[in-house]
Scaffold this motif. Structure first.
Motif, short mmCIF file in Angstrom:
data_model
loop_
_atom_site.label_atom_id
_atom_site.label_comp_id
_atom_site.label_asym_id
_atom_site.label_seq_id
_atom_site.Cartn_x
_atom_site.Cartn_y
_atom_site.Cartn_z
N GLY A 1 0.80 -1.22 0.00
CA GLY A 1 0.00 0.00 0.00
C GLY A 1 0.83 1.27 0.00
O GLY A 1 0.30 2.34 0.20
N VAL A 2 2.12 1.15 -0.22
CA VAL A 2 2.93 2.36 -0.32
C VAL A 2 3.32 2.59 -1.77
O VAL A 2 3.29 1.68 -2.59
CB VAL A 2 4.18 2.36 0.60
CG1 VAL A 2 3.80 2.03 2.03
CG2 VAL A 2 5.26 1.46 0.09
N LYS A 3 3.67 3.82 -2.07
CA LYS A 3 3.94 4.20 -3.44
C LYS A 3 5.41 3.98 -3.76
O LYS A 3 6.29 4.37 -3.00
CB LYS A 3 3.58 5.68 -3.63
CG LYS A 3 3.14 6.01 -5.04
CD LYS A 3 2.53 7.40 -5.08
CE LYS A 3 2.13 7.79 -6.49
NZ LYS A 3 1.59 9.16 -6.55
N TRP A 4 5.66 3.37 -4.89
CA TRP A 4 7.01 3.07 -5.34
C TRP A 4 7.31 3.86 -6.60
O TRP A 4 6.43 4.07 -7.44
CB TRP A 4 7.17 1.57 -5.61
CG TRP A 4 7.11 0.76 -4.36
CD1 TRP A 4 6.00 0.39 -3.67
CD2 TRP A 4 8.23 0.23 -3.64
NE1 TRP A 4 6.35 -0.34 -2.56
CE2 TRP A 4 7.71 -0.46 -2.52
CE3 TRP A 4 9.62 0.26 -3.83
CZ2 TRP A 4 8.53 -1.09 -1.60
CZ3 TRP A 4 10.43 -0.38 -2.91
CH2 TRP A 4 9.89 -1.04 -1.81
N TYR A 5 8.57 4.26 -6.73
CA TYR A 5 9.01 5.01 -7.90
C TYR A 5 10.20 4.33 -8.54
O TYR A 5 11.06 3.77 -7.86
CB TYR A 5 9.42 6.43 -7.51
CG TYR A 5 8.27 7.34 -7.16
CD1 TYR A 5 7.71 8.18 -8.12
CD2 TYR A 5 7.74 7.37 -5.88
CE1 TYR A 5 6.65 9.02 -7.81
CE2 TYR A 5 6.69 8.21 -5.56
CZ TYR A 5 6.14 9.03 -6.52
OH TYR A 5 5.10 9.86 -6.21
N ALA A 6 10.26 4.42 -9.85
CA ALA A 6 11.43 3.95 -10.58
C ALA A 6 11.66 4.85 -11.78
O ALA A 6 10.73 5.54 -12.23
CB ALA A 6 11.25 2.50 -11.04
N LYS A 7 12.89 4.85 -12.28
CA LYS A 7 13.17 5.73 -13.41
C LYS A 7 12.49 5.20 -14.67
O LYS A 7 12.23 4.01 -14.81
CB LYS A 7 14.68 5.87 -13.63
CG LYS A 7 15.40 4.59 -13.98
CD LYS A 7 16.92 4.83 -13.99
CE LYS A 7 17.69 3.52 -13.90
NZ LYS A 7 19.06 3.69 -13.44
N CYS A 8 12.19 6.10 -15.54
CA CYS A 8 11.53 5.76 -16.80
C CYS A 8 12.56 5.59 -17.89
O CYS A 8 13.60 6.23 -17.88
CB CYS A 8 10.60 6.89 -17.23
SG CYS A 8 9.10 7.01 -16.28
#
Lengths: 127, 127
Positions: free
Chosen positions: A63-70
DNA sequence: TTGCTAATGCAACTTAGTTGCATTAAATTT
DNA sequence: AAATTTAATGCAACTAAGTTGCATTAGCAA
């Protein structure tokens, strides 16, 4: 690309993402960067980098937000139709280069799909 | 099925899920049931019903947990490999009867997959 | 009807994320 | 190089979702 200032905080975050192959959660970035920037700043920069097409995000099982490079995303078009994987043992969260297809639905207008996988990563499964 | 007491609160929740075809978020159930039971109770009952195989859960795009009734699930085996859909306009969240396939990954041991779709539901897209 | 203990209520807490507003510092102009 | 503009930041206070510990209550079996 819009008006964006290359502040120290922005550069810190960009460097972090450039030097990792995995996804990072906003919550964890907030913790790790607590000494150098405010949590509000972290959330706002992540937001901005996403709308600029430099990062993409997804919800984890936790339920937490994850980020990764595009790769190959722009402000206009996000090109991140790939699955994401979260290791149940070590928590490593990553983008998969595999493709996936969206089921045909006659009675829904599907605009976006997110495929989230869990299990064991190579290291934890000793593959 | 384990030791389970059919308390008033459990029956209230079971009735709610029996009488709906859509998924319900725990957060929203807590609000709706605030007059009749404590929020801790709601969370705990949802947990219990899930581990008994009566409900299954998934994470929404909003980062909140959603629950829907199971068909053909048991305590031992959850049989809910179907996609979920959240309407971006009305918020309606539902289980789809469609099937989906998990990409083959040589370097991961995939144990569970979740496919989440968004867009417009039939009513909002005026299909 | 008694006793056992699963289930509940309550209060306090945690974690993730947001909001408003004053201040700071990139970047542009003079 | 100083002045100006305003994007970006820091801070405090807040919200929303969910959890924990513990005393109390109420199913249900004996």
């Amino acid at each position: 690309m819009g008006i964006v200032r290359k502040t120290k905080s922005v550069q810190t975050l960009l460097t972090i993402f450039e030097n990792t192959e995995v996804a990072l959660s906003s919550a964890n970035l907030v913790k790790e960067l607590a000494h150098s920037m405010n949590k509000t700043t972290v959330y706002r920069i992540l937001d901005r980098l996403e709308s600029q097409g430099l990062l993409h995000s997804f919800q984890g099982f936790d339920g937490v937000k994850w980020y990764a490079k595009c790769q190959g995303c722009s402000k206009e078009h996000h090109n991140d139709r790939h699955p994401h994987f979260q290791c149940r043992d070590c928590g490593k969260t990553e983008c998969l280069s595999a493709d996936f297809n969206i089921p045909e639905l006659s009675n829904h207008k599907v605009e976006y799909a997110q495929l989230l996988l869990t299990g064991q990563c190579a290291a934890c499964a000793q593959l």
